[in-house]
Design a protein around this motif. Structure first.
Motif, short mmCIF file in Angstrom:
data_model
loop_
_atom_site.label_atom_id
_atom_site.label_comp_id
_atom_site.label_asym_id
_atom_site.label_seq_id
_atom_site.Cartn_x
_atom_site.Cartn_y
_atom_site.Cartn_z
N GLN A 185 0.85 -1.18 0.00
CA GLN A 185 0.00 0.00 0.00
C GLN A 185 0.90 1.24 0.00
O GLN A 185 1.95 1.25 0.66
CB GLN A 185 -0.92 0.02 1.22
N VAL A 186 0.48 2.25 -0.73
CA VAL A 186 1.25 3.49 -0.85
C VAL A 186 0.40 4.64 -0.35
O VAL A 186 -0.77 4.78 -0.74
CB VAL A 186 1.69 3.74 -2.31
N ALA A 187 0.98 5.47 0.50
CA ALA A 187 0.34 6.68 1.00
C ALA A 187 1.32 7.83 0.85
O ALA A 187 2.53 7.62 0.66
CB ALA A 187 -0.12 6.52 2.45
N ALA A 188 0.84 9.04 0.95
CA ALA A 188 1.68 10.22 0.79
C ALA A 188 1.26 11.27 1.81
O ALA A 188 0.08 11.41 2.12
CB ALA A 188 1.58 10.79 -0.63
N TYR A 189 2.22 11.98 2.31
CA TYR A 189 1.94 13.12 3.19
C TYR A 189 2.57 14.38 2.60
O TYR A 189 3.55 14.31 1.85
CB TYR A 189 2.44 12.87 4.61
N ARG A 190 1.98 15.49 2.94
CA ARG A 190 2.43 16.78 2.39
C ARG A 190 3.22 17.53 3.45
O ARG A 190 2.83 17.59 4.62
CB ARG A 190 1.22 17.60 1.95
N ARG A 191 4.31 18.12 3.02
CA ARG A 191 5.17 18.87 3.93
C ARG A 191 5.66 20.13 3.25
O ARG A 191 6.01 20.12 2.06
CB ARG A 191 6.36 18.01 4.36
N THR A 192 5.71 21.22 4.01
CA THR A 192 6.20 22.51 3.52
C THR A 192 7.45 22.87 4.31
O THR A 192 7.36 23.19 5.50
CB THR A 192 5.14 23.61 3.68
N PRO A 193 8.65 22.81 3.71
CA PRO A 193 9.87 23.10 4.45
C PRO A 193 9.92 24.56 4.88
O PRO A 193 9.46 25.46 4.17
CB PRO A 193 10.99 22.78 3.45
N ALA A 194 10.51 24.78 6.04
CA ALA A 194 10.64 26.13 6.59
C ALA A 194 12.06 26.66 6.50
O ALA A 194 12.26 27.87 6.70
CB ALA A 194 10.18 26.16 8.05
N ARG A 195 13.03 25.80 6.22
CA ARG A 195 14.41 26.26 6.12
C ARG A 195 15.13 25.45 5.06
O ARG A 195 14.76 24.32 4.76
CB ARG A 195 15.13 26.13 7.46
N ARG A 196 16.18 26.05 4.50
CA ARG A 196 16.94 25.39 3.44
C ARG A 196 17.96 24.45 4.07
O ARG A 196 18.18 24.42 5.28
CB ARG A 196 17.66 26.44 2.59
#
Length: 408
Positions: free
Chosen positions: A183-194
Motif C-alpha cells: 500500500q502506498v500513501a503520501a503526506y504533504r510537507r512545507t519546508p521552513a528552512r533550506r
C-alpha cells in the motif's frame, strides 16, 4: 534513497509538486501492484547516528531493549483499572463469576498482544522523496508498506517518518495491507528552512485489534533531501541595445563577426552577407549567417564570512543574502542569461538556460557561513564546484548579493 543523484531539472518540478500537494489531502492511500517475487527484507532497528558517540551503558540498554514498544491508550488505562478492580474483588469475595470475568478480561489482553504483534511482523517500509524541494512550497513524500506475510494481513498500521533533529509530525495510516501486497500513501510537507533534510527511519505502530494498547517498533531507513532556498519574483532592469551582460555560452543568429551557418539566399537578404566562396560553386547564392556577440556572464557574489563579534543577528542576514542571490540568479536564467554565483572564499557554480538553475540552487542550499578566523584556511582549500567557471578573479560586472537591484 539517493536523493542527491536526482537533483537535476528545472523549477517546474517544484511547481508541479505544489499543485499535486494542493489537490491531495493529508494522506492519500492507494494499492500498488503485488510483487510476489520481492525478497523478504527485515529492516534493522533504529540506532543512534554513526557520528554520535554513545556511551557503553547506552549501547547495553539498546541491546537489552525489547523489539517492540508498548504504550497504554486512554481506553487501555480504563480497561486495566477495571481489570485490577475485578481481580481484587474476586480475591476478596471468592466469587466464581468474578474469577470468570477476570479471566475473560485477561484473555482479551493476551489476544490483543498476539494480534498486534502479528500485524507488525514482516513489514518493509520504503520512502520516495521528490526530485527537489523548496522553502515555502509544499511537496509530497510517498510511503510504501509491503506485507511479506503469505496469508495474514496487517490492519491499522500507522507509519511515522523520522527526521534527524526535527520532531516526527508526519505520519500515514494504512487500514489494511493484504498478504504479499503493498500500500502506498503520501503526506504533504512545507519546508521552513533550506539545507539538507536527513531522514533516519520509520516508526511503525498499530492499535489493532481493540485500541487498548499501541505497539510500535522503529526501523532504520536513511534518505537525504536537499531543500532549495525560496525564490522571490525579481524585476530586472530593461536591457540596453547592443552588448549586454549574461549569456556568453548562448549561440544563435545575430550581428557578430563569427559565422553561425550557411543557407540559400532569399529575397530581402542583405547582399553584403553573401558567402562568395560557396556561391561560386553552384548556381544559387549562399548567405552567411552571423553569430551573436559574445557577452560576459552575470556575476553574483555572496559574502559567507561571519565577522568576529557577530551574534544571533547574523543568521537572518545571511539567509536573506542567500534568498536574494537565488532570486536574482533564477530571474537572469529565465531571461536567457548565464549566471555565475560565487562566494568570497572562492567557491563558485555556473548555470544557464541549457542546464537550468538546479546547480545554483543546490549550491546555495548547502552554503554555510564561516567564521572570520577560519576564512583563510577555508579559502586555501576551497573546491571548484561542478559546472563552475574557473576565472581567477571576479570580473568588472561582478556584484555582491544584497546590492540594489538597479545595479543588476
Amino acid at each position: 534513497m539517493g536523493a542527491e543523484d536526482r537533483e537535476r531539472g528545472s523549477l517546474s518540478g517544484s511547481s508541479r509538486g505544489a499543485e499535486r500537494a494542493g489537490a491531495a489531502g493529508r494522506s492519500a492511500v492507494r494499492p500498488s501492484k503485488p510483487r510476489r517475487d520481492r525478497p523478504l527484507v527485515e529492516q534493522r532497528p533504529l540506532l543512534p547516528p554513526r557520528g554520535d558517540k554513545a556511551s557503553l551503558w547506552t549501547w547495553v540498554l539498546l541491546f537489552l531493549r525489547p523489539p517492540r514498544k508498548l504504550k497504554f491508550t486512554r481506553e487501555g488505562k480504563y480497561y486495566l483499572g477495571i481489570t485490577l478492580g475485578v481481580g481484587f474483588a474476586a480475591i476478596n469475595t471468592g466469587n466464581n463469576l468474578l474469577y470468570l470475568l477476570l479471566g475473560m478480561l485477561l484473555s482479551l489482553i493476551v489476544v490483543s498482544g498476539v494480534m498486534s504483534d502479528l500485524s507488525l511482523q514482516h513489514l518493509t517500509v520504503t520512502r520516495r522523496l521528490p526530485a527537489r524541494a523548496q522553502v515555502g512550497r509544499a511537496h509530497l513524500v510517498e510511503i510504501e508498506v509491503y506485507n511479506h506475510k503469505k496469508r495474514v494481513p496487517s490492519y491499522a498500521i500507522e507509519v511515522e517518518d523520522l527526521r534527524a533533529g526535527q520532531p516526527a509530525d508526519k505520519r500515514c495510516f494504512f487500514l489494511k495491507i493484504s498478504p504479499s501486497s503493498a500500500q502506498v500513501a503520501a503526506y504533504r510537507r512545507t519546508p521552513a528552512r533550506r539545507g539538507r533534510d536527513r531522514h533516519t527511519g520509520f516508526r511503525i505502530a498499530t492499535r489493532f485489534p481493540f485500541g487498548l494498547f499501541e505497539k510500535s517498533r522503529e526501523v532504520e531507513a536513511e534518505g537525504d533531501l536537499i531543500i532549495y532556498p525560496a525564490v522571490d519574483p525579481v524585476r530586472l532592469p530593461v536591457e540596453d541595445a547592443g552588448r549586454r551582460e549574461g549569456g556568453a555560452s548562448l549561440s544563435g543568429r545575430g550581428g557578430g563577426d563569427e559565422t553561425f551557418g550557411l543557407r540559400p539566399m532569399r529575397e530581402g537578404d542583405d547582399p553584403r552577407d553573401i558567402y562568395w566562396k560557396k556561391s561560386t560553386m553552384r548556381d544559387q547564392l549562399v548567405l552567411r549567417e552571423r553569430t551573436r556577440e559574445t557577452r560576459p556572464d552575470v556575476q553574483i557574489v555572496v559574502d559567507t564570512v561571519r565577522p568576529a563579534g557577530e551574534g544571533d543577528a547574523f543568521a537572518p542576514t545571511f539567509e536573506r543574502r542567500i534568498r536574494e542571490a537565488a532570486s536574482r540568479a533564477v530571474a537572469h536564467i529565465k531571461r536567457g542569461d548565464a549566471v555565475v554565483v560565487a562566494t568570497t572564499l572562492g567557491e563558485r557554480v555556473r548555470g544557464d538556460r541549457n542546464i537550468g538553475s538546479d546547480a545554483i540552487l543546490r549550491f546555495l542550499a548547502l552554503l554555510d557561513a564561516v567564521d572570520d578566523g577560519r576564512a583563510p584556511e577555508r579559502n586555501a582549500r576551497a573546491p571548484l564546484r561542478q559546472g563552475s567557471s574557473p576565472s581567477p578573479s571576479p570580473s568588472s560586472g561582478e556584484r555582491r548579493a544584497g546590492a540594489p537591484r538597479g545595479a543588476s
